[in-house]
Design a protein around this motif. Structure first.
Motif, mmCIF file in Angstrom:
data_model
loop_
_atom_site.group_PDB
_atom_site.id
_atom_site.type_symbol
_atom_site.label_atom_id
_atom_site.label_comp_id
_atom_site.label_asym_id
_atom_site.label_seq_id
_atom_site.Cartn_x
_atom_site.Cartn_y
_atom_site.Cartn_z
ATOM 1 N N THR A 79 0.811 -1.221 0.000
ATOM 2 C CA THR A 79 0.000 0.000 0.000
ATOM 3 C C THR A 79 0.840 1.265 0.000
ATOM 4 O O THR A 79 0.319 2.357 -0.216
ATOM 5 N N GLN A 80 2.145 1.104 0.278
ATOM 6 C CA GLN A 80 3.080 2.226 0.396
ATOM 7 C C GLN A 80 2.605 3.252 1.421
ATOM 8 O O GLN A 80 2.723 4.466 1.239
ATOM 9 N N ARG A 81 2.086 2.711 2.519
ATOM 10 C CA ARG A 81 1.778 3.547 3.680
ATOM 11 C C ARG A 81 2.778 3.201 4.773
ATOM 12 O O ARG A 81 3.119 2.036 4.974
ATOM 13 N N HIS A 82 3.255 4.200 5.469
ATOM 14 C CA HIS A 82 4.230 3.976 6.534
ATOM 15 C C HIS A 82 3.534 3.454 7.782
ATOM 16 O O HIS A 82 2.600 4.084 8.281
ATOM 17 N N ILE A 83 3.992 2.324 8.267
ATOM 18 C CA ILE A 83 3.421 1.729 9.468
ATOM 19 C C ILE A 83 4.461 1.735 10.583
ATOM 20 O O ILE A 83 5.595 1.296 10.392
ATOM 21 N N HIS A 84 4.048 2.275 11.721
ATOM 22 C CA HIS A 84 4.860 2.257 12.938
ATOM 23 C C HIS A 84 4.233 1.196 13.849
ATOM 24 O O HIS A 84 3.095 1.354 14.291
ATOM 25 N N TYR A 85 4.970 0.156 14.094
ATOM 26 C CA TYR A 85 4.430 -1.057 14.716
ATOM 27 C C TYR A 85 5.038 -1.246 16.094
ATOM 28 O O TYR A 85 6.235 -1.485 16.235
ATOM 29 N N THR A 86 4.204 -1.131 17.122
ATOM 30 C CA THR A 86 4.647 -1.343 18.501
ATOM 31 C C THR A 86 4.067 -2.659 18.989
ATOM 32 O O THR A 86 2.848 -2.877 18.894
ATOM 33 N N THR A 87 4.923 -3.532 19.506
ATOM 34 C CA THR A 87 4.448 -4.856 19.908
ATOM 35 C C THR A 87 5.098 -5.276 21.218
ATOM 36 O O THR A 87 6.260 -4.951 21.480
ATOM 37 N N LEU A 88 4.333 -5.975 22.042
ATOM 38 C CA LEU A 88 4.812 -6.431 23.346
ATOM 39 C C LEU A 88 4.997 -7.942 23.343
ATOM 40 O O LEU A 88 4.204 -8.671 22.743
ATOM 41 N N GLU A 89 5.997 -8.394 24.047
ATOM 42 C CA GLU A 89 6.204 -9.837 24.213
ATOM 43 C C GLU A 89 6.979 -10.073 25.498
ATOM 44 O O GLU A 89 8.070 -9.514 25.695
ATOM 45 N N THR A 90 6.420 -10.883 26.375
ATOM 46 C CA THR A 90 7.087 -11.194 27.637
ATOM 47 C C THR A 90 8.167 -12.254 27.459
ATOM 48 O O THR A 90 9.199 -12.225 28.132
ATOM 49 N N PHE A 91 7.928 -13.189 26.529
ATOM 50 C CA PHE A 91 8.863 -14.297 26.324
ATOM 51 C C PHE A 91 9.247 -14.405 24.841
ATOM 52 O O PHE A 91 8.662 -15.196 24.104
ATOM 53 N N PRO A 92 10.218 -13.607 24.389
ATOM 54 C CA PRO A 92 10.641 -13.691 22.982
ATOM 55 C C PRO A 92 11.130 -15.098 22.636
ATOM 56 O O PRO A 92 11.757 -15.781 23.457
ATOM 57 N N LEU A 93 10.844 -15.509 21.409
ATOM 58 C CA LEU A 93 11.257 -16.836 20.958
ATOM 59 C C LEU A 93 12.752 -16.892 20.695
ATOM 60 O O LEU A 93 13.350 -15.921 20.231
ATOM 61 N N LYS A 135 9.756 -3.379 19.247
ATOM 62 C CA LYS A 135 9.438 -4.586 20.001
ATOM 63 C C LYS A 135 9.817 -4.342 21.459
ATOM 64 O O LYS A 135 10.976 -4.067 21.744
ATOM 65 N N MET A 136 8.850 -4.445 22.330
ATOM 66 C CA MET A 136 9.085 -4.185 23.754
ATOM 67 C C MET A 136 9.010 -5.493 24.527
ATOM 68 O O MET A 136 7.984 -6.174 24.505
ATOM 69 N N GLU A 137 10.105 -5.829 25.181
ATOM 70 C CA GLU A 137 10.147 -7.058 25.974
ATOM 71 C C GLU A 137 9.616 -6.752 27.371
ATOM 72 O O GLU A 137 10.355 -6.515 28.322
ATOM 73 N N THR A 138 8.303 -6.743 27.452
ATOM 74 C CA THR A 138 7.642 -6.382 28.698
ATOM 75 C C THR A 138 6.208 -6.887 28.662
ATOM 76 O O THR A 138 5.712 -7.313 27.619
ATOM 77 N N SER A 139 5.557 -6.815 29.795
ATOM 78 C CA SER A 139 4.153 -7.187 29.881
ATOM 79 C C SER A 139 3.276 -5.961 29.632
ATOM 80 O O SER A 139 3.735 -4.816 29.755
ATOM 81 N N LEU A 140 2.015 -6.209 29.321
ATOM 82 C CA LEU A 140 1.081 -5.096 29.171
ATOM 83 C C LEU A 140 0.912 -4.368 30.500
ATOM 84 O O LEU A 140 0.761 -3.137 30.531
ATOM 85 N N GLN A 141 0.978 -5.108 31.592
ATOM 86 C CA GLN A 141 0.848 -4.485 32.904
ATOM 87 C C GLN A 141 1.970 -3.468 33.146
ATOM 88 O O GLN A 141 1.740 -2.418 33.745
#
Length: 223
Positions: A79-93, A135-141
């Motif tokens: 789509t050629q739209r800029h996406i800023h992607y914030t994601t949380l994960e407590t246990f990265p693979l 990518k944030m290595e943290t919990s939602l809490q």
């Protein structure tokens, strides 16, 4: 870190089984088709149909295998739209797990998937000209979310009967407060309690047809 094992879902794409929760990361009826249906089609694409903004901020609860991030980065290029992607994960693979996953069917997709996974944690990374990732290595809490910041929310936490704390009103309110007016919240979950809670947070809630193998899903609009 949680123990996981790779499984193959009905559409041929991989998912993971969290053996401590006895819960899969995606629908056993098809990981790839679930992510495309719930998060890309009814989340990102729906937002793009309603808005012409060039820069879109997405929040994902649960980075997991990186499948949603991969599909979103691919759609950003299309789509050629800029996406800023914030994601949380407590246990990265561990790399030994994610490198085996079969979501990428071309060399270009494999390279993109690798860059998404190898990007630093807790630091904004420009993965492609159209996809910037945090990518944030943290919990939602524990996470700090900027109020009225996100256009689209992919709520992809484990199911309410497995991790009920992630579906409680306090955390749902935290996420909703981080959405812009006009923002879209999508999830595979269609529990009645979730719909009631989202409505009480002043969202307009729709029950949509789910992906193959699942009757329903939820999309909500912040009005």
């Amino acid at each position: 870190m949680s123990q996981v094992s790779i499984i193959t879902t009905t559409d041929g794409s991989h998912s993971l089984l969290n053996t401590s929760l006895n819960e899969t990361y995606h629908s056993v009826h098809g990981a790839l088709q679930e992510s495309k249906h719930v998060f890309v089609r009814h989340g990102l694409d729906f937002f793009c149909e309603r808005s012409s903004v060039d820069s879109i901020h997405i929040f994902e609860m649960g980075f997991g295998t990186g499948l949603n991030a991969l599909l979103t980065a691919q759609r950003a290029a299309e789509t050629q739209r800029h996406i800023h992607y914030t994601t949380l994960e407590t246990f990265p693979l561990d790399q030994s797990i994610w490198k085996q996953l079969n979501y990428a069917d071309t060399d270009e997709a494999k390279d993109l998937f690798q860059r998404i996974h190898e990007a630093d944690w807790n630091k904004e990374s420009v993965v492609t000209p159209f996809f910037t990732q945090l990518k944030m290595e943290t919990s939602l809490q524990q996470a700090t979310l900027t109020p009225a910041f996100f256009d689209v929310v992919y709520y992809d936490a484990f199911a309410p009967n497995k991790q009920p704390e992630l579906w409680e009103m306090e955390l749902l309110r935290k996420v909703v407060e981080a959405m812009k007016t006009g923002g879209i919240f999508v999830t595979y979950c269609a529990k009645g309690q979730l719909k009631r809670d989202l409505k009480s947070l002043q969202l307009s809630v729709e029950t949509l047809a789910g992906p193959p193998g699942k009757k329903e899903m939820v999309r909500a609009l912040k009005i």
